[in-house]
Design a protein around this motif. Structure first.
Motif, PDB file in Angstrom:
ATOM      1  N   TYR A   4      -4.832  28.866  48.934  1.00  0.00           N
ATOM      2  CA  TYR A   4      -5.655  28.177  49.933  1.00  0.00           C
ATOM      3  C   TYR A   4      -6.287  29.172  50.900  1.00  0.00           C
ATOM      4  O   TYR A   4      -7.437  29.009  51.318  1.00  0.00           O
ATOM      5  CB  TYR A   4      -4.809  27.163  50.702  1.00  0.00           C
ATOM      6  N   VAL A   5      -5.525  30.198  51.260  1.00  0.00           N
ATOM      7  CA  VAL A   5      -6.071  31.300  52.062  1.00  0.00           C
ATOM      8  C   VAL A   5      -6.486  32.393  51.084  1.00  0.00           C
ATOM      9  O   VAL A   5      -5.654  32.944  50.365  1.00  0.00           O
ATOM     10  CB  VAL A   5      -5.037  31.842  53.066  1.00  0.00           C
ATOM     11  N   HIS A  33     -18.891  31.597  50.921  1.00  0.00           N
ATOM     12  CA  HIS A  33     -18.555  30.258  51.432  1.00  0.00           C
ATOM     13  C   HIS A  33     -19.704  29.788  52.318  1.00  0.00           C
ATOM     14  O   HIS A  33     -20.537  30.597  52.756  1.00  0.00           O
ATOM     15  CB  HIS A  33     -17.247  30.289  52.218  1.00  0.00           C
ATOM     16  N   GLY A  34     -19.759  28.503  52.571  1.00  0.00           N
ATOM     17  CA  GLY A  34     -20.793  27.938  53.423  1.00  0.00           C
ATOM     18  C   GLY A  34     -20.602  28.339  54.880  1.00  0.00           C
ATOM     19  O   GLY A  34     -19.546  28.848  55.270  1.00  0.00           O
ATOM     20  N   ASP A  35     -21.620  28.082  55.698  1.00  0.00           N
ATOM     21  CA  ASP A  35     -21.558  28.474  57.106  1.00  0.00           C
ATOM     22  C   ASP A  35     -20.848  27.432  57.973  1.00  0.00           C
ATOM     23  O   ASP A  35     -21.109  27.306  59.168  1.00  0.00           O
ATOM     24  CB  ASP A  35     -22.954  28.776  57.658  1.00  0.00           C
ATOM     25  N   ASP A  36     -19.940  26.679  57.361  1.00  0.00           N
ATOM     26  CA  ASP A  36     -19.010  25.843  58.103  1.00  0.00           C
ATOM     27  C   ASP A  36     -17.666  26.568  58.099  1.00  0.00           C
ATOM     28  O   ASP A  36     -17.588  27.699  57.640  1.00  0.00           O
ATOM     29  CB  ASP A  36     -18.890  24.441  57.483  1.00  0.00           C
ATOM     30  N   ILE A  37     -16.634  25.940  58.589  1.00  0.00           N
ATOM     31  CA  ILE A  37     -15.348  26.630  58.669  1.00  0.00           C
ATOM     32  C   ILE A  37     -14.277  25.835  57.942  1.00  0.00           C
ATOM     33  O   ILE A  37     -14.278  24.599  57.956  1.00  0.00           O
ATOM     34  CB  ILE A  37     -14.940  26.868  60.143  1.00  0.00           C
ATOM     35  N   THR A  38     -13.389  26.543  57.252  1.00  0.00           N
ATOM     36  CA  THR A  38     -12.264  25.934  56.553  1.00  0.00           C
ATOM     37  C   THR A  38     -10.984  26.458  57.180  1.00  0.00           C
ATOM     38  O   THR A  38     -10.802  27.673  57.313  1.00  0.00           O
ATOM     39  CB  THR A  38     -12.292  26.288  55.054  1.00  0.00           C
ATOM     40  N   LEU A  39     -10.093  25.539  57.553  1.00  0.00           N
ATOM     41  CA  LEU A  39      -8.871  25.905  58.266  1.00  0.00           C
ATOM     42  C   LEU A  39      -7.641  25.543  57.455  1.00  0.00           C
ATOM     43  O   LEU A  39      -7.626  24.529  56.738  1.00  0.00           O
ATOM     44  CB  LEU A  39      -8.824  25.186  59.615  1.00  0.00           C
ATOM     45  N   ASP A  40      -6.594  26.367  57.577  1.00  0.00           N
ATOM     46  CA  ASP A  40      -5.341  26.050  56.905  1.00  0.00           C
ATOM     47  C   ASP A  40      -4.511  25.107  57.774  1.00  0.00           C
ATOM     48  O   ASP A  40      -4.979  24.610  58.815  1.00  0.00           O
ATOM     49  CB  ASP A  40      -4.575  27.326  56.557  1.00  0.00           C
ATOM     50  N   THR A  51      -9.365  30.190  56.775  1.00  0.00           N
ATOM     51  CA  THR A  51      -8.823  30.568  55.466  1.00  0.00           C
ATOM     52  C   THR A  51      -9.501  31.800  54.879  1.00  0.00           C
ATOM     53  O   THR A  51      -9.023  32.348  53.877  1.00  0.00           O
ATOM     54  CB  THR A  51      -8.952  29.400  54.469  1.00  0.00           C
ATOM     55  N   TYR A  52     -10.576  32.237  55.482  1.00  0.00           N
ATOM     56  CA  TYR A  52     -11.286  33.422  54.969  1.00  0.00           C
ATOM     57  C   TYR A  52     -11.120  34.641  55.883  1.00  0.00           C
ATOM     58  O   TYR A  52     -11.858  35.621  55.746  1.00  0.00           O
ATOM     59  CB  TYR A  52     -12.772  33.099  54.779  1.00  0.00           C
ATOM     60  N   HIS A  53     -10.148  34.613  56.796  1.00  0.00           N
ATOM     61  CA  HIS A  53     -10.025  35.706  57.750  1.00  0.00           C
ATOM     62  C   HIS A  53      -9.693  37.037  57.078  1.00  0.00           C
ATOM     63  O   HIS A  53     -10.125  38.095  57.535  1.00  0.00           O
ATOM     64  CB  HIS A  53      -8.983  35.360  58.829  1.00  0.00           C
ATOM     65  N   ASP A  79     -12.236  40.203  57.332  1.00  0.00           N
ATOM     66  CA  ASP A  79     -11.795  41.458  57.938  1.00  0.00           C
ATOM     67  C   ASP A  79     -12.026  42.639  57.006  1.00  0.00           C
ATOM     68  O   ASP A  79     -12.235  43.776  57.460  1.00  0.00           O
ATOM     69  CB  ASP A  79     -10.314  41.376  58.311  1.00  0.00           C
ATOM     70  N   ALA A  80     -11.985  42.384  55.705  1.00  0.00           N
ATOM     71  CA  ALA A  80     -12.173  43.453  54.721  1.00  0.00           C
ATOM     72  C   ALA A  80     -13.642  43.705  54.403  1.00  0.00           C
ATOM     73  O   ALA A  80     -13.955  44.593  53.603  1.00  0.00           O
ATOM     74  CB  ALA A  80     -11.415  43.108  53.436  1.00  0.00           C
ATOM     75  N   GLY A  81     -14.549  42.911  54.997  1.00  0.00           N
ATOM     76  CA  GLY A  81     -15.969  43.081  54.737  1.00  0.00           C
ATOM     77  C   GLY A  81     -16.398  42.635  53.356  1.00  0.00           C
ATOM     78  O   GLY A  81     -17.401  43.109  52.821  1.00  0.00           O
ATOM     79  N   ARG A  82     -15.639  41.691  52.788  1.00  0.00           N
ATOM     80  CA  ARG A  82     -15.964  41.197  51.439  1.00  0.00           C
ATOM     81  C   ARG A  82     -16.263  39.703  51.469  1.00  0.00           C
ATOM     82  O   ARG A  82     -15.856  38.949  50.600  1.00  0.00           O
ATOM     83  CB  ARG A  82     -14.807  41.518  50.479  1.00  0.00           C
TER      84      ARG A  82
END
Length: 380
Positions: free
Chosen positions: A90-91, A107-114, A120-122, A126-129
């Motif tokens: 999920y993350v 991913h879309g320009d909305d946000i997905t939270l765990d 979920t994409y932090h 952070d890795a620039g990917r």
């Protein structure tokens, strides 16, 4: 992780490919999901899509409408997808992307939270990917579940706010709220195959509502395509569907249904507002060789809508082996009404809390910058 390969897309040399990763629940899959995958595929050569397990979805979002096997099938049916990975975390994890040689995630320009309210994409951010595409306005799974909880549309008489979504005057998360779909010819062009039939093609025609495209319909479209080499799907106008299925249908308007069907890998062409019943003109215009209908019929018809094909001896009833109907999805939700209402409310609350934190952070940064500017001005 188990995965599926879509064989028709494995010919490119791996070293030449830009491999793109997407992931998600893809529950009650709609044209917004398909558009995200279309945009992601355009950023590379080979699209890998991870789909979360039922357990992960329940833990982080709430109960899924479709089972994980059904959701795998739905993602496999999208024509821009090259590979589907079962049970993706999920993350999103860098190791998972590395395992499938994906250079970046989209991913879309909305946000997905765990479950803890964390992005979920932090990790990949952070890795620039991480890359973003535009979220498709006018549709969300939350909204579609809400429609089925109500079994009504904006233009129907009976309405209720008891669906787990906020009322009109409440503050609504921009990721959950929906707006009227503004259909444009460019969007249809983006979804279209733009592939004319060849003289040697055997044209297959079918027609119906294709409301809330689901695994039963996906299996039917696959079986229909096997009857020839070029599949044309006629989609009935909303009032036609309403006339033979009842006042609560269709759940999706014609424009939404068009985009969902166009995204299917087995569909070559769509007739928007197809004649009901089928006419001789349609058969002649498209040089149709066979007309198919599934063994699972939609609604109650006063007369056989495919009689023109029966009269020509080109009608065939086929069995996809999947009895699932749109009504079955509605029943799943109605039977678990409280669970899905709670799911909608929980999602809305998590998004609003996250937005509040983001606004507070922006305000803090703004105030700090203001103080720095003020001190600099004095010292100069």
């Amino acid at each position: 992780l188990q995965h599926y390969f879509i064989q028709s897309n494995l010919r490119m040399k791996e070293k030449q490919q830009v491999r793109v990763w997407c992931d998600g629940c893809y529950d009650v899959m709609h044209f917004g999901h398909a558009n995200q995958l279309r945009q992601a595929k355009a950023m590379g050569d080979y699209l890998i899509v991870g789909v979360h397990s039922d357990e992960e979805v329940r833990q982080n979002k709430g109960p899924p409408v479709l089972t994980e096997e059904e959701r795998y099938k739905m993602v496999c049916s999208v024509k821009w997808v090259d590979e589907v990975v079962e049970g993706a975390p999920y993350v999103t994890q860098l190791q998972t992307m590395d395992d499938y040689k994906a250079q970046f995630c989209v991913h879309g320009d909305d946000i997905t939270l765990d479950a803890d309210g964390k992005d979920t994409y932090h990790i990949v951010k952070d890795a620039g990917r991480y890359k973003e595409c535009r979220r498709t306005q006018g549709v969300s799974t939350t909204d579609l579940v809400g429609r089925m909880l109500l079994m009504t549309r904006a233009n129907n008489v009976s309405q209720s706010s008891d669906h787990g979504l906020p009322s009109q005057d409440e503050f609504v998360s921009p990721y959950t709220k929906t707006c009227n779909l503004l259909q444009t010819n460019s969007k249809i062009t983006q979804f279209s195959s733009n592939c004319e039939p060849r003289a040697t093609d055997k044209i297959v025609y079918t027609a119906g509502a294709f409301d809330m495209l689901h695994p039963g319909l996906v299996d039917f479209l696959e079986a229909a395509k096997k009857e020839g080499t070029y599949l044309i799907v006629g989609l009935y106008e909303d009032d036609v569907v309403n006339s033979y299925k009842g006042s609560s249908y269709p759940i999706q308007i014609l424009q939404e249904r068009v985009l969902s069907v166009l995204a299917n890998r087995n569909v070559d062409e769509v007739v928007i507002g197809a004649p009901y019943p089928l006419t001789e003109e349609v058969l002649d215009h498209f040089n149709v060789k066979v007309v198919v209908r599934g063994k699972v019929h939609e609604g109650t018809h006063e007369a056989d809508p495919f009689q023109a094909a029966v009269d020509r001896g080109i009608f065939k009833e086929i069995d996809s082996g999947n009895p699932l109907e749109t009504e079955d999805l509605v029943l799943r939700i109605i039977r678990n009404r409280k669970l899905f209402m709670d799911r909608n409310k929980k999602k809305q609350l998590k998004e609003l809390n996250n937005l509040k934190k983001m606004e507070e952070l922006k305000e803090t940064v703004h105030n700090n910058n203001g103080n720095e500017d003020s001190s600099c001005s004095v010292s100069s």
